[in-house]
Design an enzyme around this catalytic site. Structure first.
Site, PDB file in Angstrom:
ATOM      1  N   LYS A 183      -1.305  -1.585 -12.743  1.00 26.22           N
ATOM      2  CA  LYS A 183      -1.140  -0.191 -12.307  1.00 26.22           C
ATOM      3  C   LYS A 183       0.105  -0.045 -11.448  1.00 26.22           C
ATOM      4  O   LYS A 183       0.369  -0.882 -10.587  1.00 26.22           O
ATOM      5  CB  LYS A 183      -2.364   0.261 -11.517  1.00 26.22           C
ATOM      6  CG  LYS A 183      -2.396   1.760 -11.278  1.00 26.22           C
ATOM      7  CD  LYS A 183      -3.772   2.214 -10.821  1.00 26.22           C
ATOM      8  CE  LYS A 183      -3.980   1.974  -9.346  1.00 26.22           C
ATOM      9  NZ  LYS A 183      -5.339   2.365  -8.918  1.00 26.22           N
ATOM     10  N   HIS A 212     -12.539   2.403  -7.277  1.00 26.79           N
ATOM     11  CA  HIS A 212     -11.356   2.191  -6.457  1.00 26.79           C
ATOM     12  C   HIS A 212     -11.595   0.990  -5.552  1.00 26.79           C
ATOM     13  O   HIS A 212     -12.690   0.783  -5.058  1.00 26.79           O
ATOM     14  CB  HIS A 212     -11.115   3.440  -5.594  1.00 26.79           C
ATOM     15  CG  HIS A 212     -10.057   3.254  -4.544  1.00 26.79           C
ATOM     16  ND1 HIS A 212     -10.317   3.289  -3.190  1.00 26.79           N
ATOM     17  CD2 HIS A 212      -8.728   3.042  -4.661  1.00 26.79           C
ATOM     18  CE1 HIS A 212      -9.187   3.118  -2.522  1.00 26.79           C
ATOM     19  NE2 HIS A 212      -8.213   2.963  -3.378  1.00 26.79           N
ATOM     20  N   LYS A 248       2.403   2.792  -9.020  1.00 24.38           N
ATOM     21  CA  LYS A 248       2.459   4.065  -8.319  1.00 24.38           C
ATOM     22  C   LYS A 248       3.632   4.882  -8.861  1.00 24.38           C
ATOM     23  O   LYS A 248       4.713   4.331  -9.130  1.00 24.38           O
ATOM     24  CB  LYS A 248       2.652   3.831  -6.816  1.00 24.38           C
ATOM     25  CG  LYS A 248       1.551   3.002  -6.185  1.00 24.38           C
ATOM     26  CD  LYS A 248       0.243   3.759  -6.129  1.00 24.38           C
ATOM     27  CE  LYS A 248      -0.850   2.934  -5.447  1.00 24.38           C
ATOM     28  NZ  LYS A 248      -2.106   3.686  -5.315  1.00 24.38           N
ATOM     29  N   ASP A 279      -0.389   6.076 -11.116  1.00 24.58           N
ATOM     30  CA  ASP A 279      -1.161   6.640  -9.999  1.00 24.58           C
ATOM     31  C   ASP A 279      -0.229   7.487  -9.138  1.00 24.58           C
ATOM     32  O   ASP A 279       0.728   6.975  -8.568  1.00 24.58           O
ATOM     33  CB  ASP A 279      -1.747   5.480  -9.181  1.00 24.58           C
ATOM     34  CG  ASP A 279      -2.629   5.937  -8.034  1.00 24.58           C
ATOM     35  OD1 ASP A 279      -2.739   7.155  -7.796  1.00 24.58           O
ATOM     36  OD2 ASP A 279      -3.214   5.063  -7.362  1.00 24.58           O
ATOM     37  N   GLU A 317      -3.773   8.584 -12.573  1.00 26.70           N
ATOM     38  CA  GLU A 317      -4.755   8.585 -11.489  1.00 26.70           C
ATOM     39  C   GLU A 317      -4.328   9.569 -10.408  1.00 26.70           C
ATOM     40  O   GLU A 317      -3.154   9.628 -10.052  1.00 26.70           O
ATOM     41  CB  GLU A 317      -4.837   7.166 -10.933  1.00 26.70           C
ATOM     42  CG  GLU A 317      -5.814   6.981  -9.803  1.00 26.70           C
ATOM     43  CD  GLU A 317      -5.987   5.501  -9.451  1.00 26.70           C
ATOM     44  OE1 GLU A 317      -5.808   4.641 -10.353  1.00 26.70           O
ATOM     45  OE2 GLU A 317      -6.283   5.197  -8.287  1.00 26.70           O
ATOM     46  N   GLU A 323     -10.991   8.114  -5.637  1.00 21.36           N
ATOM     47  CA  GLU A 323     -10.937   7.372  -4.376  1.00 21.36           C
ATOM     48  C   GLU A 323     -11.040   8.316  -3.180  1.00 21.36           C
ATOM     49  O   GLU A 323     -11.470   7.909  -2.117  1.00 21.36           O
ATOM     50  CB  GLU A 323      -9.670   6.520  -4.292  1.00 21.36           C
ATOM     51  CG  GLU A 323      -8.406   7.262  -4.017  1.00 21.36           C
ATOM     52  CD  GLU A 323      -7.213   6.320  -3.917  1.00 21.36           C
ATOM     53  OE1 GLU A 323      -6.765   5.839  -4.978  1.00 21.36           O
ATOM     54  OE2 GLU A 323      -6.738   6.044  -2.815  1.00 21.36           O
ATOM     55  N   ASP A 334     -15.406   5.484  -4.558  1.00 23.40           N
ATOM     56  CA  ASP A 334     -14.966   4.632  -3.456  1.00 23.40           C
ATOM     57  C   ASP A 334     -16.176   4.210  -2.636  1.00 23.40           C
ATOM     58  O   ASP A 334     -16.961   5.051  -2.195  1.00 23.40           O
ATOM     59  CB  ASP A 334     -13.969   5.386  -2.576  1.00 23.40           C
ATOM     60  CG  ASP A 334     -13.383   4.497  -1.502  1.00 23.40           C
ATOM     61  OD1 ASP A 334     -12.215   4.101  -1.640  1.00 23.40           O
ATOM     62  OD2 ASP A 334     -14.088   4.185  -0.529  1.00 23.40           O
ATOM     63  N   GLY A 365       0.794  -1.224   0.000  1.00 28.26           N
ATOM     64  CA  GLY A 365       0.000   0.000   0.000  1.00 28.26           C
ATOM     65  C   GLY A 365       0.824   1.270   0.000  1.00 28.26           C
ATOM     66  O   GLY A 365       0.275   2.357   0.126  1.00 28.26           O
ATOM     67  N   SER A 366       2.142   1.184  -0.175  1.00 24.53           N
ATOM     68  CA  SER A 366       2.959   2.400  -0.140  1.00 24.53           C
ATOM     69  C   SER A 366       2.876   3.146  -1.458  1.00 24.53           C
ATOM     70  O   SER A 366       2.934   2.569  -2.530  1.00 24.53           O
ATOM     71  CB  SER A 366       4.412   2.047   0.153  1.00 24.53           C
ATOM     72  OG  SER A 366       4.923   1.217  -0.870  1.00 24.53           O
TER      73      SER A 366
END
Lengths: 433, 433
Positions: free
Chosen positions: A218, A351, A220, A248, A274, A301, A324, A22-23
């Site tokens: 996707k 999301h 980041k 993103d 994103e 989101e 979201d 999730g970073s």
């Protein structure tokens, strides 16, 4: 007739920061968390479960806010609540003292999402249907009555909303059959692309994604341009040029910086950028979109409410709308956003990820296809392979599709053992630390 | 060198709903409340006081959120904190876990306002100056360093911000002298116009306002068109046609309804329509403004953050910008909004009333005139004659002007007795109920 007898609110936090799951460029160390609501009835076989998603600190505030909404359910008849969730939603939203704290945004709004998610779960369980089926069995009038259309009439009138739903009503059953035949609703994966992962891990996870049938992945971006280039180069090496590669930025840029950075990555042909900037910046997204085309712009989101989405559509600011399921105030507000998107012809790609968001959005995407947009074109729903083991009815993803949920409810119930272990700060895990 | 030793957070609620003070079409029964923060140092003579404003339920959530920010101050050196409030502000805003709960809106954002208001009060007390003097003694560079310019550079660059401040710097002292000579900063009153008041009370209070020297008065509208007509007719009878008569709908309308309703009141020549629709609706306000001209459009008391105000200005959606001193994240964000407004040439007329907002905004308006806009044209700051008795340094209004505050600080300290009586739920007042 069952009656709501008690409610519980749990602050649940998973220590995801320890693995960098999730970073991203904005959120370097989130502990994926849920403000989790249980609504119990006097029928031991009938409860409702709902939550909203946060990333750690402050989840106690959301849990406390959700409990303040939830206690008002005690003593109510389940049939009344489940029979008209729109009435309940409007009653909650018209509490002007709570409204002042938003209005309709931030802690009180996502707390309301948690409570109304539990109410919709309860309604679906009481009906013996998965939520998507409950929704797709509702008439256009029932859906519009449930939807929150306040502040939207300059973009979408009640009659227009009804017309959209009526157009698709006769062919709903055929689309349910079609989704079942094709193996579910298409999704993409973000599991590979977190910023904190090494190049080797990135390469391995991307290969696994391709091997699993995903045609969209996707990554980041936004912390360092040269690193973004290196990681996108790796991504294209692994997934090729036919797959869609999304990027993103998680809101790290001002508008001019977003334009410059995204155009500097154009050679990798991103499908969309994103969250290029502040989620509140309708005009900023519109400016970015004009400047980076043909790269698409996606956001949502952190889209705080339907008024924000209305404007993103009116301003032609987005190519993809990423609502979201736990930030909008549950199905009531989400129906309205789907109807707006249909009116403006913009695909909704929800999301997901976090804790349990995949469990929720699978229902919403099916609802959209069956009852609202009737299109899969340019639509793909996020999937992240994290934390599903904590849910009693986890989503099932096969060959890049969410398999249609079959059990009653909104798939929002957590295992009791997970609640006991990760309750903050007194659960077994946190007490040990 | 003093060090911050402890912090306190108090949930203070005043039972204003019992008298209909503050009643409007959206907010019928508010209990004006403050999430009140005290920052104590090891110097018994030096503390900082700050708050944000709510209208009752949920004030506990804001108080709890504010305490989570405030405890991080403990152990810090006052000079370091007071010497660079921008650094502290950015540190708080970069807490990504808390940020997720907004971002930069709702409970966590107004809680940050409470804490940073206390920090600015502490800084002004440590300097021995009223806040407006502290700010107008800062260099353009210091002010821009304190300001939150994130996400604004497409509308206002750092260099543009500096240029605005530098233009006015040489003549600051003359404008301070001018304000003192003219008796203070001009204000208007809303005390007369609450919806819950009888016609007789309305007439009496309007007459008192005129007799006190006010040239602007404001009435709440939006619950019933015929009643609005009757009340506006009374108002024009009392104040005449030279006084400015503002109307305030507190967000009750959709955009088409706002246009229709306001135009139906045009015969009473309103100076502005305030909050015609959702505070989040930039494009909606722009549409209303185009349709009701020459009646002006004003909004901002629920303007969630600087990104919203940037867009209201970019979209030419407002004639008057009504920032709120306790909803924006304190002086750091407010400086940015004043600079944006100056760039776009839109007058700022701050929202006030509630609990203690008048005490805060008097400082901000003086700062604006002295250091930023250098204009009083079309500028008038709200004043409501409620609850000032709870403050140790209450604002003084004479002949329709806020007299310049002279005591050190941000005028945010409440009497200990008020805190003891109205703390919720255990203060003497609430325990008695």
């Amino acid at each position: 007739m069952p009656v709501i007898e008690s409610v519980e609110a749990h602050d649940i936090r998973f220590p995801t920061s320890s693995t960098l799951d999730g970073s991203d460029a904005m959120n370097k160390d989130g502990d994926y968390s849920a403000a989790y609501i249980v609504v119990r009835t006097d029928d031991p076989g009938l409860s409702g479960y709902g939550f909203t998603f946060t990333i750690g600190r402050g989840n106690d505030l959301v849990t406390a806010a959700a409990l303040q909404w939830a206690v008002r359910l005690i003593g109510r008849d389940v049939r009344t609540v489940a029979g008209d969730p729109g009435a309940l939603y409007r009653e909650f939203q018209s509490d002007s003292q709570m409204r002042w704290l938003g209005p309709e945004k931030g802690v009180v709004h996502i707390a309301l999402a948690a409570v109304m998610n539990a109410v919709w779960d309860l309604a679906a369980r009481e009906a013996g249907k998965p939520l998507w089926r409950l929704l797709t069995d509702m008439t256009p009038e029932q859906l519009v009555d449930a939807a929150d259309l306040r502040y939207l009439s300059d973009a979408l009138t009640r009659d227009e909303a009804l017309a959209i739903l009526r157009d698709q009503e006769p062919t709903r059953a055929a689309r349910v059959a079609e989704l079942e035949a094709r193996g579910g609703y298409p999704c993409y994966t973000t599991s590979a692309g977190w910023l904190g992962y090494s190049d080797d891990k990135l390469r391995r996870l991307l290969q696994e994604a391709v091997d699993s049938g995903y045609r969209h992945v996707k990554l980041k971006v936004g912390a360092n341009l040269e690193e973004d280039r290196r990681r996108l180069r790796i991504a294209r090496e692994v997934v090729g040029w036919d797959a869609k590669l999304m990027i993103d930025a998680n809101q790290v840029w001002d508008v001019p910086e977003a334009v410059e950075w995204v155009n500097a990555l154009a050679e990798f042909k991103p499908h969309w950028i994103e969250e290029p900037t502040s989620p509140d910046d309708v005009l900023g997204h519109a400016a970015v979109r004009r400047a980076v085309a043909p790269i698409g712009v996606a956001t949502g989101e952190h889209g705080m409410n339907r008024v924000l989405f209305k404007q993103l559509l009116q301003a032609e600011a987005i190519d993809y709308l990423q609502l979201d399921s736990a930030r909008l105030a549950s199905v009531n507000e989400i129906i309205a956003v789907y109807l707006l998107a249909a009116k403006f012809g913009v695909p909704v790609c929800p999301h997901a990820g976090g804790v349990g968001l995949c469990e929720l959005v699978q229902h919403l995407s099916v609802f959209d296809y069956v009852a609202v947009s009737a299109s899969l074109e340019d639509r793909v729903t996020e999937y992240v392979d994290h934390l599903h083991e904590h849910f009693t009815d986890p989503c099932i993803v096969e060959h890049g599709n969410y398999v249609l949920p079959s059990r009653p409810g909104y798939s929002a119930q957590m295992h009791d053992a997970s609640v006991a272990e990760f309750a903050y700060p007194d659960g077994e895990y946190w007490a040990r630390r």
